[in-house]
Design a protein around this motif. Sequence first.
Motif, PDB file in Angstrom:
ATOM      1  N   LEU A 221       0.815  -1.216   0.000  1.00 61.86           N
ATOM      2  CA  LEU A 221       0.000   0.000   0.000  1.00 61.86           C
ATOM      3  C   LEU A 221       0.850   1.269   0.000  1.00 61.86           C
ATOM      4  N   SER A 222       2.090   1.182   0.469  1.00 66.67           N
ATOM      5  CA  SER A 222       2.955   2.369   0.479  1.00 66.67           C
ATOM      6  C   SER A 222       3.265   2.842  -0.937  1.00 66.67           C
TER       7      SER A 222
ATOM      8  N   THR B  98      -2.383   7.832  -3.178  1.00 66.07           N
ATOM      9  CA  THR B  98      -2.817   8.321  -1.874  1.00 66.07           C
ATOM     10  C   THR B  98      -4.281   7.994  -1.592  1.00 66.07           C
ATOM     11  N   ASN B  99      -5.126   8.016  -2.606  1.00 64.33           N
ATOM     12  CA  ASN B  99      -6.552   7.778  -2.390  1.00 64.33           C
ATOM     13  C   ASN B  99      -6.939   6.301  -2.461  1.00 64.33           C
ATOM     14  N   TYR B 100      -5.977   5.388  -2.643  1.00 65.80           N
ATOM     15  CA  TYR B 100      -6.294   3.961  -2.719  1.00 65.80           C
ATOM     16  C   TYR B 100      -6.701   3.460  -1.336  1.00 65.80           C
ATOM     17  N   THR B 101      -7.843   2.795  -1.271  1.00 64.90           N
ATOM     18  CA  THR B 101      -8.388   2.303  -0.011  1.00 64.90           C
ATOM     19  C   THR B 101      -8.822   0.854  -0.163  1.00 64.90           C
TER      20      THR B 101
ATOM     21  N   LYS C 115      -2.747   3.875   2.468  1.00 67.51           N
ATOM     22  CA  LYS C 115      -1.315   4.169   2.427  1.00 67.51           C
ATOM     23  C   LYS C 115      -0.745   4.443   3.826  1.00 67.51           C
ATOM     24  N   ILE C 116      -1.537   5.033   4.688  1.00 62.72           N
ATOM     25  CA  ILE C 116      -1.076   5.363   6.042  1.00 62.72           C
ATOM     26  C   ILE C 116      -1.362   4.229   7.021  1.00 62.72           C
TER      27      ILE C 116
ATOM     28  N   LYS D 123     -11.710   7.400   8.395  1.00 61.79           N
ATOM     29  CA  LYS D 123     -11.066   8.707   8.214  1.00 61.79           C
ATOM     30  C   LYS D 123     -10.054   8.625   7.085  1.00 61.79           C
ATOM     31  N   PHE D 124      -9.784   9.785   6.487  1.00 63.76           N
ATOM     32  CA  PHE D 124      -8.764   9.863   5.437  1.00 63.76           C
ATOM     33  C   PHE D 124      -7.679  10.790   5.883  1.00 63.76           C
TER      34      PHE D 124
END
Length: 162
Positions: free
Chosen positions: A112-113, A117-120, A138-139, A161-162
Motif C-alpha cells: 500500500l505504500s 494516496t486515495n487507494y483504499t 497508504k497510512i 477517516k482519510f
Amino acid sequence: DLMRKIYIFIFLTMSWSPQGFSQQSDLGYLEIEVDKDAGIIKTVFDFNPLSLGNPSAVFHETLGKNFWRAGHYKCHWGNIKTRVISVDRNKVSAESYCSQIQSDLSLHLDFLSKMATNYTIIGRVISDGVESTFIADKIHREILVSKNEKKSFFDFLKNFKF
C-alpha cells in the motif's frame, strides 16, 4: 473529505460484495476468515490490477510480500489462486497456515505504500463467528485481528477517516 465518506457509505450499503468493486481502480476489497482451531487464515483480495502498475504477478505484488503473524510466529502462505475476472478486476485468494493461533493476528500490507494516496481497501474479518470491518490505506497498512475485538459496521463508519 465528507463527500468521499458519503460516497463510500452509499456504495457499501448498496452492495457489500466484491462484485460491487469491479469498476473502482482506487478501491479494493479484502475478506479474511480465521479458523483458529485449524490454524488457517483464508484471505481473498479483490481489486483492480491496473492500480498496481505491474499486474503480471498479482499475488507476489500484494499479499505474497507479507505474512500473517500470530503473535511472534510467522504463518506461511499456501493454496494460492489468482483469478482474472476482467481486465480491471482480479481476485487473489490464499490460505495462511499458522502452527498456533493463540494470540492476536496481524498482517502488514506494505504494498500500500506504493499505491496512490486515495487507494483504499475495505475489509471484513470473520473470526470465532464474529464479523468485524476495517479499512486500510497508504497510512494505515496493518490489519490487526484481536481475539477480543468486536467492531460493528457502525464502528467502522465512525472510524472511517482519510
